[in-house]
Scaffold this motif. Sequence first.
Motif, short mmCIF file in Angstrom:
data_model
loop_
_atom_site.label_atom_id
_atom_site.label_comp_id
_atom_site.label_asym_id
_atom_site.label_seq_id
_atom_site.Cartn_x
_atom_site.Cartn_y
_atom_site.Cartn_z
N UNK A 1 0.88 -1.16 0.00
CA UNK A 1 0.00 0.00 0.00
C UNK A 1 0.92 1.21 0.00
N UNK A 2 0.87 1.95 -1.08
CA UNK A 2 1.71 3.14 -1.21
C UNK A 2 0.76 4.33 -1.10
N UNK A 3 1.03 5.21 -0.15
CA UNK A 3 0.06 6.25 0.16
C UNK A 3 0.71 7.58 0.50
N UNK A 4 -0.13 8.61 0.41
CA UNK A 4 0.28 9.94 0.83
C UNK A 4 -0.96 10.62 1.38
N UNK A 5 -0.86 11.14 2.58
CA UNK A 5 -1.96 11.87 3.21
C UNK A 5 -1.59 13.35 3.33
N UNK A 6 -2.57 14.23 3.25
CA UNK A 6 -2.26 15.64 3.49
C UNK A 6 -1.76 15.83 4.93
N UNK A 7 -0.99 16.89 5.15
CA UNK A 7 -0.41 17.14 6.47
C UNK A 7 -1.46 17.36 7.55
N UNK A 8 -2.59 17.92 7.16
CA UNK A 8 -3.64 18.10 8.16
C UNK A 8 -4.96 17.66 7.57
N UNK A 9 -5.86 17.20 8.36
CA UNK A 9 -5.79 17.11 9.81
C UNK A 9 -4.93 15.92 10.26
N UNK A 10 -4.19 16.13 11.33
CA UNK A 10 -3.26 15.13 11.84
C UNK A 10 -3.95 13.84 12.29
N UNK A 11 -5.20 13.96 12.73
CA UNK A 11 -5.89 12.76 13.22
C UNK A 11 -6.05 11.70 12.13
N UNK A 12 -6.04 12.11 10.86
CA UNK A 12 -6.15 11.14 9.76
C UNK A 12 -4.92 10.23 9.74
N UNK A 13 -3.75 10.79 10.03
CA UNK A 13 -2.52 9.98 10.07
C UNK A 13 -2.57 8.98 11.23
N UNK A 14 -3.06 9.45 12.37
CA UNK A 14 -3.17 8.57 13.54
C UNK A 14 -4.17 7.44 13.24
N UNK A 15 -5.29 7.80 12.65
CA UNK A 15 -6.31 6.81 12.30
C UNK A 15 -5.75 5.78 11.32
N UNK A 16 -5.01 6.25 10.32
CA UNK A 16 -4.42 5.33 9.35
C UNK A 16 -3.42 4.40 10.02
N UNK A 17 -2.56 4.94 10.88
CA UNK A 17 -1.56 4.10 11.57
C UNK A 17 -2.25 3.01 12.39
N UNK A 18 -3.33 3.37 13.08
CA UNK A 18 -4.05 2.37 13.88
C UNK A 18 -4.69 1.30 13.01
N UNK A 19 -5.23 1.72 11.89
CA UNK A 19 -5.87 0.75 10.98
C UNK A 19 -4.83 -0.18 10.36
N UNK A 20 -3.67 0.37 10.03
CA UNK A 20 -2.60 -0.46 9.48
C UNK A 20 -2.14 -1.48 10.51
N UNK A 21 -2.02 -1.06 11.76
CA UNK A 21 -1.65 -1.99 12.83
C UNK A 21 -2.71 -3.07 12.99
N UNK A 22 -3.98 -2.69 12.87
CA UNK A 22 -5.08 -3.63 13.06
C UNK A 22 -5.08 -4.73 12.00
#
Length: 181
Positions: A11-32
Amino acid sequence: MAMESLRWLLLIHQLPASPAYERVKLRRRLQAVGAVPVKKTVQALPATEDALEDFQWLAKEIEAAGGEAFVCEARLVEGVTDAQLRALFDQTRDAEYGAVATEAAQLARQISGKRAPQADAVSSVRNAVPRLRKRLAEIGTLDFFGANGREPGEIAVRELEELLMRVEKRKSEPKVPESPA
């Protein structure tokens, strides 16, 4: 004779810098889903139908959050080897199993010792055991290559369960007054 290389999904991805919570949400989903990072914005899973579905779902979420993502199937040729990527999966699972084992040991210390443990400590441990068992099962579903930490994690939880049973048995036994000699 060369060992056949594994197939990987990336999965190759790029998220906008904000909102930061999207990055946190993605990291948690990837861990899951059990993914591990190959690079900062490249995540890997062994190529299975379930992994493909997980990554496709995550790609849609990334795009819905204003980012870009794509999923590809890859065979490692240069740089990271299959063995190194497998080791990364095992290290990640070992750390997760280790956290369960550490928590089980901490809980065991709360109810072990010469004195009878407090009722709330016993109750806390009793409530924690099913959660630890569930966490072991969750990690097991993401343990694609049989990490070494599984057995110590399971042993730690089993020993905690056995200790809890002994403590509860001691508490339920009637106190027999000592007779004078």
